[in-house]
Scaffold this motif. Structure first.
Motif, PDB file in Angstrom:
ATOM      1  N   ARG A  23       0.197  10.166  -8.383  1.00 30.50           N
ATOM      2  CA  ARG A  23       1.141   9.146  -7.905  1.00 30.50           C
ATOM      3  C   ARG A  23       1.554   8.178  -9.007  1.00 30.50           C
ATOM      4  NH1 ARG A  23      -3.915   8.171  -6.183  1.00 30.50           N
ATOM      5  NH2 ARG A  23      -4.863   6.118  -6.604  1.00 30.50           N
ATOM      6  N   THR A  24       0.710   8.044 -10.043  1.00 31.48           N
ATOM      7  CA  THR A  24       1.069   7.122 -11.130  1.00 31.48           C
ATOM      8  C   THR A  24       2.087   7.712 -12.089  1.00 31.48           C
ATOM      9  OG1 THR A  24      -0.834   7.929 -12.387  1.00 31.48           O
ATOM     10  CG2 THR A  24      -1.151   5.966 -11.004  1.00 31.48           C
ATOM     11  N   VAL A  65       4.525   9.369  13.072  1.00 29.04           N
ATOM     12  CA  VAL A  65       5.011   9.024  11.734  1.00 29.04           C
ATOM     13  C   VAL A  65       5.976   7.841  11.817  1.00 29.04           C
ATOM     14  CG1 VAL A  65       6.330   9.855   9.754  1.00 29.04           C
ATOM     15  CG2 VAL A  65       4.651  11.344  10.835  1.00 29.04           C
ATOM     16  N   GLN A  66       6.848   7.860  12.810  1.00 31.46           N
ATOM     17  CA  GLN A  66       7.790   6.750  12.971  1.00 31.46           C
ATOM     18  C   GLN A  66       7.049   5.434  13.213  1.00 31.46           C
ATOM     19  OE1 GLN A  66      10.464   7.893  16.107  1.00 31.46           O
ATOM     20  NE2 GLN A  66      11.033   9.824  15.117  1.00 31.46           N
ATOM     21  N   SER A  67       6.029   5.485  14.052  1.00 31.69           N
ATOM     22  CA  SER A  67       5.259   4.259  14.328  1.00 31.69           C
ATOM     23  C   SER A  67       4.538   3.775  13.074  1.00 31.69           C
ATOM     24  CB  SER A  67       4.252   4.518  15.445  1.00 31.69           C
ATOM     25  OG  SER A  67       4.913   4.948  16.618  1.00 31.69           O
ATOM     26  N   HIS A  68       4.004   4.715  12.296  1.00 34.09           N
ATOM     27  CA  HIS A  68       3.305   4.327  11.067  1.00 34.09           C
ATOM     28  C   HIS A  68       4.269   3.658  10.083  1.00 34.09           C
ATOM     29  CE1 HIS A  68       0.442   4.473   7.772  1.00 34.09           C
ATOM     30  NE2 HIS A  68       1.370   5.062   7.027  1.00 34.09           N
ATOM     31  N   ILE A  69       5.473   4.195   9.936  1.00 34.35           N
ATOM     32  CA  ILE A  69       6.449   3.598   9.012  1.00 34.35           C
ATOM     33  C   ILE A  69       6.859   2.207   9.499  1.00 34.35           C
ATOM     34  CG2 ILE A  69       8.793   3.849   8.093  1.00 34.35           C
ATOM     35  CD1 ILE A  69       8.361   6.859   8.144  1.00 34.35           C
ATOM     36  N   LYS A  70       7.089   2.071  10.800  1.00 36.42           N
ATOM     37  CA  LYS A  70       7.513   0.768  11.330  1.00 36.42           C
ATOM     38  C   LYS A  70       6.418  -0.288  11.238  1.00 36.42           C
ATOM     39  CE  LYS A  70      10.729   2.890  14.604  1.00 36.42           C
ATOM     40  NZ  LYS A  70      11.037   3.143  16.031  1.00 36.42           N
ATOM     41  N   SER A  71       5.160   0.175  11.154  1.00 35.73           N
ATOM     42  CA  SER A  71       4.062  -0.785  11.055  1.00 35.73           C
ATOM     43  C   SER A  71       3.809  -1.257   9.627  1.00 35.73           C
ATOM     44  CB  SER A  71       2.781  -0.163  11.616  1.00 35.73           C
ATOM     45  OG  SER A  71       2.394   0.957  10.823  1.00 35.73           O
ATOM     46  N   GLN A  72       4.494  -0.671   8.651  1.00 36.04           N
ATOM     47  CA  GLN A  72       4.296  -1.071   7.260  1.00 36.04           C
ATOM     48  C   GLN A  72       4.900  -2.452   7.019  1.00 36.04           C
ATOM     49  OE1 GLN A  72       2.488   0.905   4.948  1.00 36.04           O
ATOM     50  NE2 GLN A  72       2.024   1.916   6.894  1.00 36.04           N
ATOM     51  N   SER A  73       4.324  -3.174   6.056  1.00 34.30           N
ATOM     52  CA  SER A  73       4.804  -4.529   5.759  1.00 34.30           C
ATOM     53  C   SER A  73       6.141  -4.530   5.035  1.00 34.30           C
ATOM     54  CB  SER A  73       3.760  -5.265   4.919  1.00 34.30           C
ATOM     55  OG  SER A  73       3.526  -4.547   3.700  1.00 34.30           O
ATOM     56  N   ASN A  74       6.434  -3.476   4.290  1.00 39.02           N
ATOM     57  CA  ASN A  74       7.682  -3.404   3.523  1.00 39.02           C
ATOM     58  C   ASN A  74       8.754  -2.589   4.233  1.00 39.02           C
ATOM     59  OD1 ASN A  74       6.310  -1.019   3.253  1.00 39.02           O
ATOM     60  ND2 ASN A  74       6.928  -0.661   1.133  1.00 39.02           N
ATOM     61  N   GLU A 114      -0.834   8.288   2.655  1.00 37.12           N
ATOM     62  CA  GLU A 114      -0.538   8.042   1.243  1.00 37.12           C
ATOM     63  C   GLU A 114       0.793   8.678   0.844  1.00 37.12           C
ATOM     64  OE1 GLU A 114      -3.286   9.154   2.439  1.00 37.12           O
ATOM     65  OE2 GLU A 114      -4.966   7.882   1.821  1.00 37.12           O
ATOM     66  N   LEU A 115       1.068   9.876   1.386  1.00 36.02           N
ATOM     67  CA  LEU A 115       2.342  10.530   1.087  1.00 36.02           C
ATOM     68  C   LEU A 115       3.523   9.710   1.598  1.00 36.02           C
ATOM     69  CD1 LEU A 115       3.945  13.019   0.098  1.00 36.02           C
ATOM     70  CD2 LEU A 115       3.582  14.038   2.353  1.00 36.02           C
ATOM     71  N   ILE A 116       3.393   9.163   2.802  1.00 32.25           N
ATOM     72  CA  ILE A 116       4.482   8.353   3.351  1.00 32.25           C
ATOM     73  C   ILE A 116       4.693   7.101   2.504  1.00 32.25           C
ATOM     74  CG2 ILE A 116       5.176   6.994   5.356  1.00 32.25           C
ATOM     75  CD1 ILE A 116       3.736   9.066   7.104  1.00 32.25           C
ATOM     76  N   SER A 117       3.617   6.485   2.069  1.00 35.06           N
ATOM     77  CA  SER A 117       3.747   5.304   1.209  1.00 35.06           C
ATOM     78  C   SER A 117       4.409   5.655  -0.115  1.00 35.06           C
ATOM     79  CB  SER A 117       2.359   4.704   0.955  1.00 35.06           C
ATOM     80  OG  SER A 117       1.738   4.332   2.165  1.00 35.06           O
ATOM     81  N   PHE A 118       4.051   6.809  -0.671  1.00 32.42           N
ATOM     82  CA  PHE A 118       4.686   7.260  -1.916  1.00 32.42           C
ATOM     83  C   PHE A 118       6.185   7.461  -1.722  1.00 32.42           C
ATOM     84  CE2 PHE A 118       6.156  10.744  -4.585  1.00 32.42           C
ATOM     85  CZ  PHE A 118       5.753  10.338  -5.850  1.00 32.42           C
ATOM     86  N   LEU A 119       6.565   8.062  -0.617  1.00 31.20           N
ATOM     87  CA  LEU A 119       7.990   8.318  -0.353  1.00 31.20           C
ATOM     88  C   LEU A 119       8.753   7.007  -0.168  1.00 31.20           C
ATOM     89  CD1 LEU A 119       7.696  11.332   2.124  1.00 31.20           C
ATOM     90  CD2 LEU A 119       8.177  11.407  -0.311  1.00 31.20           C
ATOM     91  N   MET A 120       8.168   6.059   0.576  1.00 27.59           N
ATOM     92  CA  MET A 120       8.838   4.777   0.786  1.00 27.59           C
ATOM     93  C   MET A 120       8.998   4.007  -0.524  1.00 27.59           C
ATOM     94  SD  MET A 120       7.007   3.532   4.328  1.00 27.59           S
ATOM     95  CE  MET A 120       7.941   2.004   4.404  1.00 27.59           C
ATOM     96  N   GLN A 121       8.061   4.217  -1.445  1.00 23.74           N
ATOM     97  CA  GLN A 121       8.107   3.488  -2.709  1.00 23.74           C
ATOM     98  C   GLN A 121       9.134   4.067  -3.669  1.00 23.74           C
ATOM     99  OE1 GLN A 121       4.318   3.430  -4.627  1.00 23.74           O
ATOM    100  NE2 GLN A 121       5.033   2.298  -6.440  1.00 23.74           N
ATOM    101  N   HIS A 122       9.334   5.379  -3.641  1.00 22.28           N
ATOM    102  CA  HIS A 122      10.145   6.041  -4.661  1.00 22.28           C
ATOM    103  C   HIS A 122      11.534   6.460  -4.170  1.00 22.28           C
ATOM    104  CE1 HIS A 122       6.107   6.446  -6.442  1.00 22.28           C
ATOM    105  NE2 HIS A 122       6.745   6.448  -7.605  1.00 22.28           N
ATOM    106  N   VAL A 123      11.995   5.938  -3.047  1.00 24.13           N
ATOM    107  CA  VAL A 123      13.369   6.248  -2.630  1.00 24.13           C
ATOM    108  C   VAL A 123      14.390   5.518  -3.499  1.00 24.13           C
ATOM    109  CG1 VAL A 123      12.798   6.774  -0.253  1.00 24.13           C
ATOM    110  CG2 VAL A 123      13.273   4.409  -0.903  1.00 24.13           C
ATOM    111  N   GLN A 124      13.935   4.527  -4.281  1.00 19.85           N
ATOM    112  CA  GLN A 124      14.820   3.805  -5.192  1.00 19.85           C
ATOM    113  C   GLN A 124      14.551   4.165  -6.651  1.00 19.85           C
ATOM    114  OE1 GLN A 124      13.958  -0.240  -3.745  1.00 19.85           O
ATOM    115  NE2 GLN A 124      16.110  -0.399  -3.206  1.00 19.85           N
ATOM    116  N   SER A 125      14.051   5.377  -6.866  1.00 21.76           N
ATOM    117  CA  SER A 125      13.759   5.811  -8.228  1.00 21.76           C
ATOM    118  C   SER A 125      15.044   6.019  -9.028  1.00 21.76           C
ATOM    119  CB  SER A 125      12.941   7.105  -8.187  1.00 21.76           C
ATOM    120  OG  SER A 125      12.742   7.619  -9.486  1.00 21.76           O
TER     121      SER A 125
END
Length: 898
Positions: A111-112, A178-187, A144-155
């Motif tokens: 991921r790094t 998955v939808q509920s998990h994404i909506k529960s994220q702080s970002n 972790e995969l979902i967090s990686f995807l949310m982070q790198h959509v602006q790559s």
């Protein structure tokens, strides 16, 4: 080298690499992986056998190890990615091997460094692997995969952005967890803003991915209502239809169609689509894509049309566009290209329905679903009459699909044949709901032999499945497919048995077959309401039959109920066990990876202590937690699969044994009945022999009487023949008399008509004679007038000649005058030129004169100045001369005068 040898070598290389992760073993394993990649071994790898399963499990373990080199991991992923497009392989990746979790773990470990080619490769394979498949939310590293995807959509890398968005669209679609998990994220708000900013991207694929994600996450929220409101949705429709028709690649078209299918589930958006002003043109262009040679494009277009048919207004519109005659579909506002591409979409549908079984399954299945929707709309509507010709063509071609495939082609083709035959039967049953003309067409085209052969094939297929060693899930799935086709075939035969007597005989004969017990028992204990209702209707028809195996059917139903009850208990136990395992797994700390030897040595003892309930915190500090859980889950699933398979085989054997015992008892009972009947028949035979002798004597008497009656009848026949000849002559004379009488009547009528015509013609001749005399007098007058006119014409001709001579003289004078005028014009032009020259010279002289006058004025001014100076000088000289002599004064004045 054959496939089996390659797989054995691959498994040996995997074990060697596990024991010693050296560079030599890694290169050897990579070489074997490349050898397997060159073989077409997809059917063997995912057949469920032990050797391929061990190879795949080992490859997953090696690829998921963070200490494995990127080159070796990439080659493993490249090998497995070749089978992602296959349906059964994709199902095995998800259900048996957790390929999704392995790829997510690789991405998490790297991921790094998201710019690594391995990360992009994993993202692309995950996108293909999760397309149209619901991923288990509890799989490893999914959060972790979902967090990686949310982070790198602006790559900054467009390839990474596209892969992340596509994978995110797959994970969010139809997955509430998955939808509920994404909506529960702080970002999540920043993520929404990033997605909305990407709507202006220059790549249409990115835009479609973003719209798909937003529709899955925000369609029923305030953000989605603003984004997909009535003002913006028409632009979305235009974008989707443009991508579908013009195409920005097959991948983009697939996601665009999926987006529209998801949007149509919203009633407001479906209503907005019915009001879309370009819908007719877009629909014609979409139907034109059915003529493409690409089966993936055609199946996706048909999926879109089936989704449109879910809206009643749109289904009517699609039905009219497809089933109307070609001349009626040409609208004045459409373009020529649209007309050419959208012509005869019904024939294109028939073409895809008739595609071979070894081709893409979605093509003919979607085509049959679309035809079922269209005919459901066309029946009992104004389009029923226009659809009859198409139905006749369709039945002629589609009923050929019910023919049994070649048994040597393999079990896979039989499975596909079951699926397609079920859809064909559903389509045929829907046609029976129409008017009498459609039912008559079906009864004329469908023969009882086709239905009987279909049922025989599926019943024998069920017996082969019962004796096979396939997995429980595959066995149940194939059995249910065959069950559905058998039920629909029997229902079709039940509908047609009144119109076709042969169909009724075949129908009752099939119902008395003991092999019908299995499909009927499964249908009656099924959780599908339609299957139960059809089975009950068939059971009502079959119960009164003498040889219907009702006792065996009852035992089979009881066995199925017991199996369902035991399966429910096992599922409850497995769910509780999985919860315990997950709780234990959460309590373990995650350690760094140790060498594999120590890990594998402690696995067996770890499993034993898990079973005995001993606390494991102290013993597993040096063991990598993910490896322990994966191995434990694999062994647990393998044992559960083997147990269920053995239990199924045991129950099948017990059921077969009980059926055999019942058959033996029935055979003994029938044998005793047959012996009693044989004794009765022997006594009856003796009685009949005695009666035969008595009847023989009576027969001889009757034969003599018959001989006498024959001679009498012969005489009567001869006399009857003579009378018949006289009657025939009488009839012939009577016929000739009637013909002559009719001819006489006709001739008399013709004579009267001719006399009347003669009278009218004589009257016409008299009138013509009178008119002829009048015309002769008129002709004489016109001849006299003609002579006078000719004399006048001669006088006029002479006048005309004189005038022509005068005109020629005047024309000559005119020419001379024109020549003079031309010469004068030339002289005038010459004079004008000279005048221009003199005018120019005058202007020049005037300019020179003005300059000379200016010089003159200047000189005069200078002279005046000089005269003033001269006067001054003279005064001075005069004063000087007053002091000098007179001689000098005279010289000075002389010089001054000069």
């Amino acid at each position: 080298m054959d496939v089996s040898t390659c797989l054995k070598s691959l498994l040996l290389a995997i074990r060697q690499y596990r024991n010693n992760r050296s560079t030599v073993n890694a290169s050897q394993l990579q070489k074997h992986i490349e050898d397997v990649s060159g073989l077409k071994c997809g059917g063997v790898l995912f057949s469920g056998q032990v050797l391929p399963s061990e190879c795949l499990s080992g490859l997953m373990e090696v690829a998921g190890d963070p200490n494995t080199s990127h080159a070796l991991t990439g080659s493993i992923i490249f090998l497995l990615a070749q089978f992602v497009s296959d349906g059964e392989a994709k199902e095995a990746f998800h259900s048996s091997y957790n390929f999704t979790g392995t790829l997510a773990a690789i991405i998490h470990c790297n991921r790094t460094t998201p710019e690594e080619p391995l990360v992009l490769q994993c993202l692309n394979v995950l996108q293909r692997l999760t397309y149209n498949v619901k991923t288990l939310h509890c799989a490893s590293h999914i959060h972790e995969l979902i967090s990686f995807l949310m982070q790198h959509v602006q790559s900054c890398n467009d390839d990474i952005v596209k892969a992340c968005l596509g994978l995110m669209a797959n994970l969010c679609r139809h997955d509430i967890s998955v939808q509920s998990h994404i909506k529960s994220q702080s970002n999540v708000k920043a993520f929404y803003r990033a997605l909305i900013n990407l709507l202006g991207h220059n790549c249409l694929t990115v835009v479609v991915f973003v719209l798909s994600i937003l529709s899955s996450l925000t369609l029923n929220e305030e953000v989605g209502q603003k984004l997909f409101n009535a003002k913006n949705i028409h632009q979305t429709f235009q974008l989707i239809f443009n991508i579908t028709v013009n195409g920005d690649g097959t991948l983009t078209r697939n996601y665009a169609v999926d987006l529209l299918v998801d949007l149509l589930k919203n009633p407001k958006i479906a209503d907005n689509l019915t009001k879309y002003k370009h819908l007719s043109v877009c629909l014609s262009e979409v139907l034109g894509l059915l003529h493409t040679k690409d089966p993936d494009t055609a199946s996706k277009v048909m999926e879109l049309l089936v989704a449109l048919c879910s809206v009643p207004v749109l289904r009517k519109h699609v039905c009219e566009t497809v089933l109307r005659p070609p001349a009626a579909r040409l609208q004045p506002g459409t373009r020529k290209g649209v007309q050419a591409r959208g012509s005869e979409p019904s024939l294109a549908l028939v073409h895809w329905v008739l595609s071979p079984l070894d081709g893409p399954e979605q093509c003919y299945m979607q085509a049959l679903s679309l035809l079922a929707e269209l005919f459901e709309e066309a029946i009992d509507s104004s389009l029923c009459s226009s659809a009859q010709s198409f139905v006749e063509l369709l039945l002629q071609e589609v009923l050929v699909l019910l023919q049994s495939p070649d048994s040597t082609e393999g079990d896979q083709l039989l499975k596909k044949h079951c699926l397609r035959a079920g859809r064909v039967m559903s389509l045929t049953l829907s046609l029976l709901c129409g008017d009498d003309a459609l039912r008559m067409l079906v009864s004329q085209r469908l023969s009882p032999e086709v239905c009987v052969s279909q049922v025989e094939l599926l019943l024998s297929y069920n017996q082969d499945l019962s004796g096979s060693t396939c997995s429980t899930s595959n066995y149940q799935l194939r059995l249910l497919n065959a069950l559905e086709v058998v039920l629909k075939t029997l229902e079709l035969m039940s509908h047609l048995r009144q119109q076709m007597p042969e169909m009724e005989t075949s129908f009752y004969r099939i119902l008395q077959d003991q092999r019908m017990v299995t499909p009927l028992s499964l249908a009656l204990t099924s959780n599908c309401r339609e299957h139960v209702q059809v089975a009950l209707r068939i059971l009502v028809e079959a119960a009164p039959l003498p040889d219907f195996p009702s006792i065996i059917l009852g035992d089979s139903i009881a066995a199925n109920n017991a199996y369902c009850q035991r399966d429910g208990e096992l599922s409850i136990r497995s769910s509780s066990a999985s919860e315990d395992v997950s709780l234990v797994g959460k309590s373990f700390p995650i350690m760094h990876a140790e060498p594999p030897g120590s890990a594998y040595q402690s696995i067996d003892s770890l499993i034993e202590k898990l079973q005995s309930g001993v606390e494991l915190q102290e013993k597993v500090k040096d063991v990598h937690m993910s490896e322990i859980i994966d191995v434990y889950e694999q062994k647990l699933s393998a044992l559960a699969c083997k147990e269920s398979r053995l239990q199924d085989l045991l129950e099948a054997k017990a059921l077969a044994l009980s059926q055999a015992d019942r058959l033996i008892a029935q055979y003994r009972c029938q044998r005793a009945q047959a012996e009693a009947e044989a004794r009765k028949l022997a006594s009856l035979l003796k009685d009949t022999e005695r009666k035969k002798e008595d009847l023989q004597t009576e027969l001889n008497d009757h034969l003599l009487e018959v001989e006498r009656l024959k001679s009498d009848s012969q005489q009567l026949l001869e006399h009857n023949g003579r009378l018949q000849a006289v009657a025939d002559q009488h009839q012939e004379l009577k016929g000739t008399y009637n013909q002559l009488l009719s001819r006489y009547d006709k001739n008399e009528g013709m004579l009267k008509e001719l006399q009347a015509a003669h009278i009218s013609l004589t009257q016409q001749a008299e009138g013509l004679r009178k008119t002829n005399e009048g015309l002769k007098l008129q002709q004489e007058r016109t001849v006299a007038e003609l002579t006078e006119k000719e004399q006048q014409i001669k006088g006029l001709k002479t006048d005309v000649l004189n005038k022509e001579r005068k005109i020629t003289g005047l024309q000559n004078d005119l020419r001379r005058q024109e020549e003079q005028i031309h010469e004068m014009e030339e002289n005038v032009s010459i004079l004008r030129k000279e005048l221009n020259k003199t005018e120019q010279a005058r202007k020049d002289t005037s300019i020179k004169a003005s300059s000379l006058e200016l010089q003159k004025s200047q000189l005069e001014a200078k002279v005046e100045k000089m005269e003033e100076e001269l006067s001054k000088h003279t005064q001075m000289i005069a004063m000087i001369h007053s002091l000098s002599s007179g001689k000098l004064k005279g010289e000075i004045t002389a010089s001054l005068s000069l």
